[in-house]
Scaffold this active site. Structure first.
Site, PDB file in Angstrom:
ATOM      1  N   SER A 108       0.820  -1.217   0.000  1.00  0.00           N
ATOM      2  CA  SER A 108       0.000   0.000   0.000  1.00  0.00           C
ATOM      3  C   SER A 108       0.854   1.269   0.000  1.00  0.00           C
ATOM      4  CB  SER A 108      -1.011   0.001   1.149  1.00  0.00           C
ATOM      5  OG  SER A 108      -0.387   0.213   2.374  1.00  0.00           O
ATOM      6  N   ASP A 152       7.998  -3.441  -4.985  1.00  0.00           N
ATOM      7  CA  ASP A 152       6.620  -2.959  -4.784  1.00  0.00           C
ATOM      8  C   ASP A 152       6.300  -1.764  -5.680  1.00  0.00           C
ATOM      9  OD1 ASP A 152       6.795  -4.826  -2.763  1.00  0.00           O
ATOM     10  OD2 ASP A 152       5.883  -3.551  -1.229  1.00  0.00           O
TER      11      ASP A 152
HETATM   12  O1  PMV Z   1       5.580  -8.275   3.372  1.00  0.00           O
HETATM   13  P1  PMV Z   1       6.436  -7.553   2.419  1.00  0.00           P
HETATM   14  O2  PMV Z   1       5.807  -7.139   1.155  1.00  0.00           O
HETATM   15  O3  PMV Z   1       7.249  -6.503   3.055  1.00  0.00           O
HETATM   16  O4  PMV Z   1       7.435  -8.680   1.862  1.00  0.00           O
HETATM   17  C1  PMV Z   1       8.590  -9.065   2.483  1.00  0.00           C
HETATM   18  C2  PMV Z   1       9.332  -9.943   1.532  1.00  0.00           C
HETATM   19  C3  PMV Z   1      10.592 -10.548   2.124  1.00  0.00           C
HETATM   20  O5  PMV Z   1      11.104 -11.412   1.126  1.00  0.00           O
HETATM   21  C4  PMV Z   1      10.283 -11.356   3.356  1.00  0.00           C
HETATM   22  C5  PMV Z   1      11.614  -9.479   2.489  1.00  0.00           C
HETATM   23  C6  PMV Z   1      12.300  -8.812   1.316  1.00  0.00           C
HETATM   24  O6  PMV Z   1      12.932  -7.775   1.547  1.00  0.00           O
HETATM   25  O7  PMV Z   1      12.257  -9.317   0.191  1.00  0.00           O
END
Ligand code: PMV
Length: 323
Positions: A108, A152
């Site tokens: 988000s 993201d």
């Molecule tokens: O929950 P999120 O979207 O912050 O995903 C974290 C993803 C991980 O692989 C656990 C950490 C990362 O930096 O890639």
């Protein structure tokens, strides 16, 4: 200068979270839950309202100091747009509308930054596109998350699907929900800090590396199989891969009771596969469900207090909307 409205999608990590931290690949898709930014020029400074966050605050147009710490990423974004790309700072009122749960790992903050940057630059008659929009929104993500991978905000800009690794960067792929099936996102409502989970998982991986490295290799091999399964629309194989990946995530310490309950409830009521998505411990779970079984799965999860979203995958990236 008229009104400008832009939107950007959230994201879900389909496969490979955590393993990506040690150089393996992850597969990420844009989801049909969007953040919309409505911007209207105003002579009263910079006001930003977000009903979802219960926030109504200001950014000082001269110093670009945020009146609320939650606006620090957007303030840093404005500074970047001014200093790096030469956009002037103009007074405006922004309303941020989000369909995404906050803090569930669905991106988000990135979608907000992308939609806001696109709308703000459109107000100037010169909307940012592609790489420039990715770069600008990454500034906001750095403010929000320290040193994020950039996945993201990249997917919020380009949409569709991405295979990402630390060494290989991003590769665009086509992701489509297999015909006759739905993806559900299940919000456990349990907050967690990504950093804490990542630290714990890395500590186990390092302490057990001669064994754990095989788990990481297995997770990486899932990516190729998943891409083939998406290409063929093979829901059965995708479900198996989701369950396999969940087992590996559990092995490295990213799961929790609330996640296991959601995963097992979904499977028991007919999901073909289910796994945590994002950091784990809390946050969100995804499940792949044949359409006719969706009401049963959703009902069982809601009965246990989970919030469930039925989402499209591989949707369009950032775009300007009708004002
Ligand atoms: O929950 P999120 O979207 O912050 O995903 C974290 C993803 C991980 O692989 C656990 C950490 C990362 O930096 O890639």
């Amino acid at each position: 200068m008229g009104v400008a409205v832009a939107s950007a999608p959230g994201k879900v990590i389909l496969f490979g979270e955590h393993f990506v931290v040690k150089g393996k690949r992850s597969l990420v898709a844009a989801i049909g839950l969007r953040v919309r930014a409505h911007l209207r020029p105003s002579g009263q400074g910079i006001r930003v309202r977000s009903p979802a966050l219960g926030m109504d605050s200001w950014i000082d147009p001269a110093s670009l100091e945020p009146g609320d710490p939650r606006l620090a990423p957007l303030a840093r974004l404005l500074r970047f747009l001014r200093d790096e790309y030469g956009y002037s700072i103009v007074g405006h009122e922004a309303v941020i509308e989000s369909m995404l749960p906050v803090g569930a790992g669905l991106g988000s903050s990135a979608s907000t930054a992308v939609a806001y940057a696109l709308a703000y630059t459109a107000l100037h008659g010169d909307p940012l596109e592609g790489e420039r929009l990715i770069r600008a929104s990454y500034e906001a993500e750095r403010e929000a998350h320290g040193n994020p991978s950039g996945v993201d905000n990249t997917i919020a800009v380009v949409g569709g699907g991405l295979v990402y690794s630390r060494t290989g960067g991003f590769r665009r792929v086509v992701i489509r929900v297999p015909r006759g099936h739905s993806f559900l996102i299940i919000d456990t409502g349990v907050p967690r800090r990504t950093r804490d989970v990542v630290e714990r998982v890395l500590a186990r991986a390092e302490a057990t590396w001669p064994a754990a490295r095989h788990v990481y290799e297995a997770a990486d091999a899932i990516i190729d199989l998943a891409l083939e399964a998406f290409e063929r629309g093979d829901a059965g194989l995708l479900g198996e891969l989701m369950d396999l990946n969940q087992g590996l995530l559990s092995a490295v310490g990213a799961s929790s009771l609330v996640i296991e309950e959601a995963v097992h409830t979904a499977r028991r009521h007919g999901a073909l596969g289910a796994k945590l998505t994002g950091a784990g411990w809390g946050g969100a779970v995804i499940a792949l469900v044949p359409k006719e079984r969706v009401p049963g799965v959703v009902g069982a999860l809601e009965e246990r207090g989970y919030r469930v979203y039925r989402v499209d995958l591989g949707v369009e990236g950032a775009r300007l909307e009708e004002a």
